[in-house]
Design a protein around this motif. Structure first.
Motif, PDB file in Angstrom:
ATOM      1  N   ILE A  54     -15.420  12.693   4.282  1.00 32.59           N
ATOM      2  CA  ILE A  54     -14.526  13.613   3.562  1.00 32.59           C
ATOM      3  C   ILE A  54     -13.545  14.255   4.538  1.00 32.59           C
ATOM      4  N   ASP A  55     -14.050  14.726   5.672  1.00 33.91           N
ATOM      5  CA  ASP A  55     -13.177  15.330   6.680  1.00 33.91           C
ATOM      6  C   ASP A  55     -12.148  14.326   7.192  1.00 33.91           C
ATOM      7  N   LEU A  56     -12.559  13.079   7.399  1.00 28.49           N
ATOM      8  CA  LEU A  56     -11.631  12.061   7.870  1.00 28.49           C
ATOM      9  C   LEU A  56     -10.554  11.749   6.828  1.00 28.49           C
ATOM     10  N   ILE A  57     -10.943  11.706   5.554  1.00 31.28           N
ATOM     11  CA  ILE A  57      -9.963  11.458   4.492  1.00 31.28           C
ATOM     12  C   ILE A  57      -8.930  12.576   4.462  1.00 31.28           C
ATOM     13  N   LYS A  58      -9.394  13.818   4.517  1.00 32.35           N
ATOM     14  CA  LYS A  58      -8.468  14.953   4.529  1.00 32.35           C
ATOM     15  C   LYS A  58      -7.549  14.888   5.750  1.00 32.35           C
ATOM     16  N   GLY A  59      -8.107  14.524   6.887  1.00 35.48           N
ATOM     17  CA  GLY A  59      -7.299  14.393   8.097  1.00 35.48           C
ATOM     18  C   GLY A  59      -6.264  13.286   7.982  1.00 35.48           C
ATOM     19  N   ALA A  60      -6.655  12.157   7.408  1.00 34.14           N
ATOM     20  CA  ALA A  60      -5.725  11.034   7.229  1.00 34.14           C
ATOM     21  C   ALA A  60      -4.610  11.408   6.261  1.00 34.14           C
ATOM     22  N   GLU A  61      -4.959  12.092   5.177  1.00 40.99           N
ATOM     23  CA  GLU A  61      -3.942  12.513   4.213  1.00 40.99           C
ATOM     24  C   GLU A  61      -2.973  13.498   4.849  1.00 40.99           C
ATOM     25  N   PHE A  62      -3.506  14.437   5.629  1.00 39.54           N
ATOM     26  CA  PHE A  62      -2.636  15.408   6.287  1.00 39.54           C
ATOM     27  C   PHE A  62      -1.756  14.719   7.330  1.00 39.54           C
TER      28      PHE A  62
ATOM     29  N   LEU B  98      -0.646  11.644   7.213  1.00 42.48           N
ATOM     30  CA  LEU B  98       0.414  10.953   6.470  1.00 42.48           C
ATOM     31  C   LEU B  98       1.443  11.945   5.934  1.00 42.48           C
ATOM     32  N   TYR B  99       0.985  13.093   5.465  1.00 43.96           N
ATOM     33  CA  TYR B  99       1.917  14.101   4.957  1.00 43.96           C
ATOM     34  C   TYR B  99       2.855  14.574   6.062  1.00 43.96           C
ATOM     35  N   THR B 100       2.311  14.920   7.218  1.00 46.04           N
ATOM     36  CA  THR B 100       3.159  15.416   8.301  1.00 46.04           C
ATOM     37  C   THR B 100       4.072  14.325   8.855  1.00 46.04           C
ATOM     38  N   ALA B 101       3.693  13.075   8.654  1.00 44.14           N
ATOM     39  CA  ALA B 101       4.542  11.951   9.075  1.00 44.14           C
ATOM     40  C   ALA B 101       5.584  11.620   8.004  1.00 44.14           C
ATOM     41  N   GLY B 102       5.556  12.343   6.882  1.00 44.71           N
ATOM     42  CA  GLY B 102       6.488  12.067   5.794  1.00 44.71           C
ATOM     43  C   GLY B 102       6.115  10.828   5.006  1.00 44.71           C
ATOM     44  N   ALA B 103       4.827  10.461   5.045  1.00 43.24           N
ATOM     45  CA  ALA B 103       4.383   9.212   4.415  1.00 43.24           C
ATOM     46  C   ALA B 103       3.234   9.419   3.435  1.00 43.24           C
ATOM     47  N   TYR B 104       3.094  10.611   2.860  1.00 43.88           N
ATOM     48  CA  TYR B 104       2.059  10.824   1.853  1.00 43.88           C
ATOM     49  C   TYR B 104       2.720  10.793   0.486  1.00 43.88           C
ATOM     50  N   LYS B 105       2.644   9.646  -0.148  1.00 45.95           N
ATOM     51  CA  LYS B 105       3.278   9.440  -1.451  1.00 45.95           C
ATOM     52  C   LYS B 105       2.231   8.862  -2.398  1.00 45.95           C
TER      53      LYS B 105
ATOM     54  N   GLN C 131       0.911   0.984  11.840  1.00 43.80           N
ATOM     55  CA  GLN C 131       2.121   1.774  12.079  1.00 43.80           C
ATOM     56  C   GLN C 131       3.250   1.295  11.174  1.00 43.80           C
ATOM     57  N   SER C 132       3.372  -0.007  11.009  1.00 42.54           N
ATOM     58  CA  SER C 132       4.420  -0.573  10.146  1.00 42.54           C
ATOM     59  C   SER C 132       4.222  -0.157   8.692  1.00 42.54           C
ATOM     60  N   LEU C 133       2.978  -0.152   8.227  1.00 39.59           N
ATOM     61  CA  LEU C 133       2.702   0.275   6.853  1.00 39.59           C
ATOM     62  C   LEU C 133       3.060   1.744   6.649  1.00 39.59           C
ATOM     63  N   ILE C 134       2.734   2.577   7.640  1.00 37.70           N
ATOM     64  CA  ILE C 134       3.058   4.007   7.553  1.00 37.70           C
ATOM     65  C   ILE C 134       4.574   4.198   7.467  1.00 37.70           C
ATOM     66  N   LEU C 135       5.317   3.461   8.286  1.00 39.79           N
ATOM     67  CA  LEU C 135       6.779   3.547   8.239  1.00 39.79           C
ATOM     68  C   LEU C 135       7.328   3.050   6.910  1.00 39.79           C
ATOM     69  N   SER C 136       6.714   2.025   6.359  1.00 44.94           N
ATOM     70  CA  SER C 136       7.144   1.504   5.062  1.00 44.94           C
ATOM     71  C   SER C 136       7.000   2.560   3.982  1.00 44.94           C
TER      72      SER C 136
ATOM     73  N   GLN D   6      11.417   5.373  -1.402  1.00 48.23           N
ATOM     74  CA  GLN D   6      12.263   6.355  -2.088  1.00 48.23           C
ATOM     75  C   GLN D   6      11.479   7.467  -2.789  1.00 48.23           C
ATOM     76  N   GLU D   7      10.163   7.420  -2.745  1.00 48.00           N
ATOM     77  CA  GLU D   7       9.369   8.420  -3.446  1.00 48.00           C
ATOM     78  C   GLU D   7       9.319   9.733  -2.672  1.00 48.00           C
ATOM     79  N   GLU D   8       8.945  10.798  -3.363  1.00 50.83           N
ATOM     80  CA  GLU D   8       8.849  12.119  -2.759  1.00 50.83           C
ATOM     81  C   GLU D   8       7.552  12.263  -1.972  1.00 50.83           C
ATOM     82  N   ASN D   9       7.619  12.949  -0.821  1.00 44.63           N
ATOM     83  CA  ASN D   9       6.446  13.235  -0.002  1.00 44.63           C
ATOM     84  C   ASN D   9       5.796  14.506  -0.531  1.00 44.63           C
ATOM     85  N   LYS D  10       4.604  14.382  -1.151  1.00 47.05           N
ATOM     86  CA  LYS D  10       3.929  15.530  -1.759  1.00 47.05           C
ATOM     87  C   LYS D  10       2.691  15.897  -0.963  1.00 47.05           C
TER      88      LYS D  10
END
Length: 98
Positions: free
Chosen positions: A23-31, A33-40, A79-84, A89-93
Motif C-alpha cells: 500500500i505504501d509503495l502504491i501511494k509512493g508510485a502514484e505520488f 507519477l503525479y509530481t512528474a506530471g504523469a498521473y492520469k 521511463q519512456s512509458l512515464i514520458l508517454s 493530452q489528459e489532465e494530471n489529477k
C-alpha cells in the motif's frame, strides 16, 4: 488508489502480510507519477506503470543495486512509458489517498 494491493500481491506473488508495505509503495508510485506530471487515472498506461514501479521497487528492495548507476533510476522502457503518459493530452489529477 489506481491499483489495489491485492492486484500487486497477485502479480508479483507476495503474501497477504506484505499488503501494508505494498500500500505504501502504491501511494509512493502514484505520488511520484503525479509530481512528474504523469498521473492520469483515465489513461490505461497509468495503472500499468504504477504496477511496474511498485514491482520494480519490490524486486530491488533487497538487492545491492549494482545493476543500476543510480538507485532511483528506472529502466529505460519504464521511463519512456512515464514520458508517454506525461505528454498525453489528459489532465494530471492528484491521486486520492484512501
Amino acid at each position: 488508489m489506481i491499483v489495489t494491493p491485492q492486484e500487486i500481491a497477485t502479480i508479483h506473488r507476495y503474501d497477504e502480510e506484505e499488503l501494508p508495505f505494498i500500500i505504501d509503495l502504491i501511494k509512493g508510485a502514484e505520488f511520484f507519477l503525479y509530481t512528474a506530471g504523469a498521473y492520469k487515472p483515465t489513461n490505461p498506461l497509468t495503472k500499468a506503470v504504477t504496477e511496474l514501479i511498485v514491482g520494480f521497487w519490490l524486486d530491488n528492495r533487497e538487492s545491492n543495486y549494482t545493476d543500476y548507476i543510480k538507485i532511483g533510476q528506472f529502466p529505460l522502457g519504464m521511463q519512456s512509458l512515464i514520458l508517454s503518459i506525461k505528454y498525453s493530452q489528459e489532465e494530471n489529477k492528484m491521486p486520492v489517498q484512501e
